[in-house]
Design a protein around this motif. Sequence first.
Motif, PDB file in Angstrom:
ATOM      1  N   VAL A  31      51.085  32.540  48.075  1.00 54.61           N
ATOM      2  CA  VAL A  31      49.784  32.767  47.449  1.00 54.61           C
ATOM      3  C   VAL A  31      49.965  33.372  46.059  1.00 54.61           C
ATOM      4  O   VAL A  31      50.802  34.263  45.859  1.00 54.61           O
ATOM      5  CB  VAL A  31      48.937  33.731  48.311  1.00 54.61           C
ATOM      6  CG1 VAL A  31      47.622  34.077  47.624  1.00 54.61           C
ATOM      7  CG2 VAL A  31      48.686  33.129  49.682  1.00 54.61           C
ATOM      8  N   ALA A  32      49.149  32.910  45.119  1.00 56.67           N
ATOM      9  CA  ALA A  32      48.985  33.581  43.821  1.00 56.67           C
ATOM     10  C   ALA A  32      47.553  34.058  43.726  1.00 56.67           C
ATOM     11  O   ALA A  32      46.617  33.284  43.958  1.00 56.67           O
ATOM     12  CB  ALA A  32      49.301  32.637  42.665  1.00 56.67           C
ATOM     13  N   ILE A  33      47.365  35.342  43.418  1.00 59.65           N
ATOM     14  CA  ILE A  33      46.024  35.890  43.225  1.00 59.65           C
ATOM     15  C   ILE A  33      45.882  36.277  41.764  1.00 59.65           C
ATOM     16  O   ILE A  33      46.774  36.914  41.184  1.00 59.65           O
ATOM     17  CB  ILE A  33      45.751  37.076  44.172  1.00 59.65           C
ATOM     18  CG1 ILE A  33      44.284  37.502  44.085  1.00 59.65           C
ATOM     19  CG2 ILE A  33      46.691  38.238  43.936  1.00 59.65           C
ATOM     20  CD1 ILE A  33      43.849  38.441  45.207  1.00 59.65           C
ATOM     21  N   ILE A  34      44.774  35.862  41.150  1.00 54.79           N
ATOM     22  CA  ILE A  34      44.558  36.035  39.717  1.00 54.79           C
ATOM     23  C   ILE A  34      43.419  37.015  39.505  1.00 54.79           C
ATOM     24  O   ILE A  34      42.315  36.823  40.029  1.00 54.79           O
ATOM     25  CB  ILE A  34      44.220  34.693  39.047  1.00 54.79           C
ATOM     26  CG1 ILE A  34      45.308  33.660  39.321  1.00 54.79           C
ATOM     27  CG2 ILE A  34      44.034  34.874  37.540  1.00 54.79           C
ATOM     28  CD1 ILE A  34      44.914  32.243  38.908  1.00 54.79           C
ATOM     29  N   GLU A  35      43.655  38.055  38.723  1.00 51.27           N
ATOM     30  CA  GLU A  35      42.638  39.051  38.405  1.00 51.27           C
ATOM     31  C   GLU A  35      42.453  39.116  36.889  1.00 51.27           C
ATOM     32  O   GLU A  35      43.425  39.183  36.142  1.00 51.27           O
ATOM     33  CB  GLU A  35      43.035  40.416  38.958  1.00 51.27           C
ATOM     34  CG  GLU A  35      42.171  41.580  38.504  1.00 51.27           C
ATOM     35  CD  GLU A  35      40.686  41.358  38.747  1.00 51.27           C
ATOM     36  OE1 GLU A  35      39.893  41.624  37.824  1.00 51.27           O
ATOM     37  OE2 GLU A  35      40.328  40.912  39.863  1.00 51.27           O
ATOM     38  N   ALA A  36      41.188  39.093  36.454  1.00 47.53           N
ATOM     39  CA  ALA A  36      40.897  39.111  35.024  1.00 47.53           C
ATOM     40  C   ALA A  36      41.258  40.435  34.373  1.00 47.53           C
ATOM     41  O   ALA A  36      41.540  40.494  33.170  1.00 47.53           O
ATOM     42  CB  ALA A  36      39.419  38.799  34.789  1.00 47.53           C
ATOM     43  N   GLY A  37      41.234  41.515  35.158  1.00 54.65           N
ATOM     44  CA  GLY A  37      41.520  42.835  34.619  1.00 54.65           C
ATOM     45  C   GLY A  37      42.918  43.313  34.958  1.00 54.65           C
ATOM     46  O   GLY A  37      43.743  42.578  35.512  1.00 54.65           O
ATOM     47  N   PRO A  38      43.191  44.595  34.683  1.00 59.21           N
ATOM     48  CA  PRO A  38      44.517  45.168  34.906  1.00 59.21           C
ATOM     49  C   PRO A  38      44.647  45.796  36.285  1.00 59.21           C
ATOM     50  O   PRO A  38      43.722  45.747  37.110  1.00 59.21           O
ATOM     51  CB  PRO A  38      44.583  46.239  33.821  1.00 59.21           C
ATOM     52  CG  PRO A  38      43.164  46.739  33.746  1.00 59.21           C
ATOM     53  CD  PRO A  38      42.288  45.529  33.977  1.00 59.21           C
ATOM     54  N   TYR A  39      45.776  46.420  36.529  1.00 58.40           N
ATOM     55  CA  TYR A  39      45.912  47.278  37.704  1.00 58.40           C
ATOM     56  C   TYR A  39      45.008  48.506  37.540  1.00 58.40           C
ATOM     57  O   TYR A  39      44.593  48.861  36.436  1.00 58.40           O
ATOM     58  CB  TYR A  39      47.371  47.701  37.891  1.00 58.40           C
ATOM     59  CG  TYR A  39      48.234  46.607  38.475  1.00 58.40           C
ATOM     60  CD1 TYR A  39      48.276  46.398  39.853  1.00 58.40           C
ATOM     61  CD2 TYR A  39      49.005  45.777  37.657  1.00 58.40           C
ATOM     62  CE1 TYR A  39      49.054  45.392  40.401  1.00 58.40           C
ATOM     63  CE2 TYR A  39      49.785  44.763  38.195  1.00 58.40           C
ATOM     64  CZ  TYR A  39      49.804  44.577  39.572  1.00 58.40           C
ATOM     65  OH  TYR A  39      50.571  43.569  40.108  1.00 58.40           O
ATOM     66  N   ASP A  40      44.721  49.174  38.645  1.00 53.77           N
ATOM     67  CA  ASP A  40      43.733  50.256  38.649  1.00 53.77           C
ATOM     68  C   ASP A  40      44.372  51.596  38.256  1.00 53.77           C
ATOM     69  O   ASP A  40      44.362  52.558  39.024  1.00 53.77           O
ATOM     70  CB  ASP A  40      43.043  50.355  40.010  1.00 53.77           C
ATOM     71  CG  ASP A  40      44.013  50.546  41.166  1.00 53.77           C
ATOM     72  OD1 ASP A  40      45.211  50.246  40.995  1.00 53.77           O
ATOM     73  OD2 ASP A  40      43.576  51.007  42.236  1.00 53.77           O
ATOM     74  N   THR A  41      44.871  51.662  37.038  1.00 45.96           N
ATOM     75  CA  THR A  41      45.531  52.877  36.557  1.00 45.96           C
ATOM     76  C   THR A  41      44.561  53.879  35.930  1.00 45.96           C
ATOM     77  O   THR A  41      44.941  55.022  35.669  1.00 45.96           O
ATOM     78  CB  THR A  41      46.606  52.519  35.523  1.00 45.96           C
ATOM     79  OG1 THR A  41      46.003  51.756  34.463  1.00 45.96           O
ATOM     80  CG2 THR A  41      47.723  51.697  36.165  1.00 45.96           C
ATOM     81  N   ASN A  42      43.327  53.460  35.682  1.00 43.80           N
ATOM     82  CA  ASN A  42      42.332  54.384  35.127  1.00 43.80           C
ATOM     83  C   ASN A  42      42.069  55.485  36.150  1.00 43.80           C
ATOM     84  O   ASN A  42      41.606  55.215  37.266  1.00 43.80           O
ATOM     85  CB  ASN A  42      41.039  53.629  34.813  1.00 43.80           C
ATOM     86  CG  ASN A  42      39.982  54.502  34.143  1.00 43.80           C
ATOM     87  OD1 ASN A  42      40.012  55.731  34.236  1.00 43.80           O
ATOM     88  ND2 ASN A  42      39.029  53.870  33.484  1.00 43.80           N
ATOM     89  N   PRO A  43      42.332  56.765  35.806  1.00 40.31           N
ATOM     90  CA  PRO A  43      42.160  57.838  36.797  1.00 40.31           C
ATOM     91  C   PRO A  43      40.729  58.014  37.264  1.00 40.31           C
ATOM     92  O   PRO A  43      40.493  58.591  38.341  1.00 40.31           O
ATOM     93  CB  PRO A  43      42.666  59.082  36.060  1.00 40.31           C
ATOM     94  CG  PRO A  43      42.570  58.741  34.602  1.00 40.31           C
ATOM     95  CD  PRO A  43      42.828  57.272  34.516  1.00 40.31           C
ATOM     96  N   ASP A  44      39.753  57.541  36.496  1.00 44.17           N
ATOM     97  CA  ASP A  44      38.354  57.673  36.911  1.00 44.17           C
ATOM     98  C   ASP A  44      38.036  56.812  38.128  1.00 44.17           C
ATOM     99  O   ASP A  44      37.004  57.017  38.781  1.00 44.17           O
ATOM    100  CB  ASP A  44      37.422  57.289  35.753  1.00 44.17           C
ATOM    101  CG  ASP A  44      37.483  58.269  34.597  1.00 44.17           C
ATOM    102  OD1 ASP A  44      37.782  59.458  34.848  1.00 44.17           O
ATOM    103  OD2 ASP A  44      37.253  57.854  33.452  1.00 44.17           O
ATOM    104  N   ILE A  45      38.890  55.856  38.455  1.00 48.09           N
ATOM    105  CA  ILE A  45      38.668  55.024  39.630  1.00 48.09           C
ATOM    106  C   ILE A  45      38.901  55.815  40.910  1.00 48.09           C
ATOM    107  O   ILE A  45      38.245  55.590  41.926  1.00 48.09           O
ATOM    108  CB  ILE A  45      39.569  53.778  39.580  1.00 48.09           C
ATOM    109  CG1 ILE A  45      39.140  52.856  38.429  1.00 48.09           C
ATOM    110  CG2 ILE A  45      39.552  53.015  40.899  1.00 48.09           C
ATOM    111  CD1 ILE A  45      40.065  51.677  38.197  1.00 48.09           C
ATOM    112  N   THR A  46      39.798  56.785  40.861  1.00 47.33           N
ATOM    113  CA  THR A  46      40.228  57.485  42.072  1.00 47.33           C
ATOM    114  C   THR A  46      39.083  58.240  42.737  1.00 47.33           C
ATOM    115  O   THR A  46      38.882  58.143  43.948  1.00 47.33           O
ATOM    116  CB  THR A  46      41.370  58.453  41.744  1.00 47.33           C
ATOM    117  OG1 THR A  46      42.453  57.710  41.164  1.00 47.33           O
ATOM    118  CG2 THR A  46      41.846  59.171  42.990  1.00 47.33           C
TER     119      THR A  46
END
Length: 513
Positions: A31-46
Amino acid sequence: MSLSELDYIIVGAGSAGCVIARRLIDAGLKVAIIEAGPYDTNPDITKVCDLGKLWFSPQDWNYRTIPQPGAGNRQIHIPRGKVMGGSHALNATIWVRGAKQDFDTWAYLGNDGWSWDDVLPVFKGIENFDRGASETRGAEGLLDVVEGYERNPLQEDLFVAAQQAGIPKNDDYNSGDPEGVGKIQANVRDGDRFNTWHAYLRPVADNENLTIITDAVVRELIVEEGTVHGVILDTPQGRQELRAPETIVCAGAINSPEILLRSGIGPTEELREVGVEARHHLPGVGKNLHDHLLSPVIFSTEKEIPAPACLPAEVHVFSKSRPELSVPDTQPLYFSIPMYNEDMTGPASGFSLLGGIVRPASRGEIKLTGPDHSDPISIDLGALSAQADVDALVFSVKQCREVGRQEAMEKWGAQEIYPGPDVSDDDLEDYVRSTAVTYHHQVGTCKMGIDDRSVVDPRTLRVYGLQGVRIADASIMPFVPTGNTNAPSILIGEKAAAAVLAQDSEVPEGAFV
C-alpha cells in the motif's frame, strides 16, 4: 514516481484512510498512502484544548464558502486537516456514533449492510472504551475512547445546570439513543490527542509493505477507458504519476469530489462549462453537501475559570427542537473558554454554550470554477437555506441561554454577553443567521445509494461505472448522522477495508441495483 507492484493507493491519511491502510497492511498487501500535508510535528496538535491554534495554520486547508445568503451573506471558514491524521488532528476528538435511526435510515434507502444492527459490531470492534465492554460497547479495539480524563470544575457545574434546566441525564449517548445531557467521550490517551494515525497506522509505519508519501497533493485520477489506474500528484519534486490496480479515495467531503471533478468525473454539462473534459457522467458528484452548524451563547464570569486540562468541551446535549420529532435534531456543545466568532470581541474569562443543529434540511454543493488546478473550488453549504434549520438553531440557542442562567452557574458570576440581554428570545433569528459557523461535519458529496444521484455502491464503495476506484470517507454518507462525524468516518474506513479484503461483487454499470 516508481513504486513497484503496489496493490493499492490510498488518497488521504485521515480518519478513514489510516484505518484502511492498516487493515490492508495487516493482510499482507502493498500500500501507498498519500497525504497532502506533513507529519504531525506541530506541538499544538498534541493538546486537544489547543485546537483553535490549528485553524488558519499550515495544517489547515483553510477553506471558505462562497457568500451564504441564509447566513448573513458571510463566507464561513471551513477548517480541514492537511496533515497526517487529517481532520482528526484538528478536531475536538469527540466520539459520537449517532442515533440508531440514522443507520436504519441509510439501510432503508437502499444501503444494505449499513443498519444499526450491521454497524454496531464494527463500532464495538473499533473501541477501546475506558468504561469497559458491554452489550453496546467495545473495549478491545485500537482506538481509545475515554470518559475518565481530567475534568474542569466549570464543566461539572454545566452538567448539573443542564439537568436543572430540565434536560435528562444520558449515561451513555453512544448506546443508540443520544437524547439528553452527557459527558463527552473522546479519543485521547494520557490526556493527549489520539487519532487514527496514532492508533492504526503509526505503529506499523515501518512495515516494508507500506509507503507513506507526505506533502503531496493528488490533483487527478488517471482514467483510461473506464478504469482508474492511479493518480497524478504534485510533490516537492514536481508533478508525478503513481499507478496501482486500485485507488481508494479518502480525501474527505470537500477534496474527494474535487479530485473526481478535476478528473472529469461528475455532471457532464457543469464540467464542460468550466472547461474540463468530461470522462464519466455522474451527476451526484459534489451535490448533497450538508453540514452541522453552531451559534454561540457566550458568558463572562467573575470567578476565574481554570484552563482546560484535556478537552476544551466536556459536556454536550442532544435535544429535540419539537417534541414530536423521533430523533434529536440539536446538539449544543459546552466550551470552557469564550468561543468568539471572527467579528466578536470580549473578555478572556468566560465560557461558551454553542447551540447546534445536527439534522439539517439545507443542502449545498461543491463545484469547480475553472479547468486549472489553481482555480479554486466553490463551496456552497446552503447554510440555513431551510427555515426548519433556522428554527432548530433558535431553539438550541434559547436552551443554551437557559442553561447558563441556572443556579449551578451562579457561583461563577456568569453574565451573558452574546447574544446579550438586549436580544430577546423572539429576536434570535437574525442573531443565528449572523453568527452561525460550521461544526466541521461536512458530508454527502459522493453519497452511497441506489438512486440516480448516488456516486458509490453501498456494498463495495466502488464508484458507479468505473473500475479501479472506491471512495471511503464522510463524502459517502447519504445523510449526516445525529452528532459528530468522526466515529462514522472511522466506521466507513473499517467497512471499506472489509469490502476490499472480501473482494465483493463487481460494480454495476448504472446507479440502480
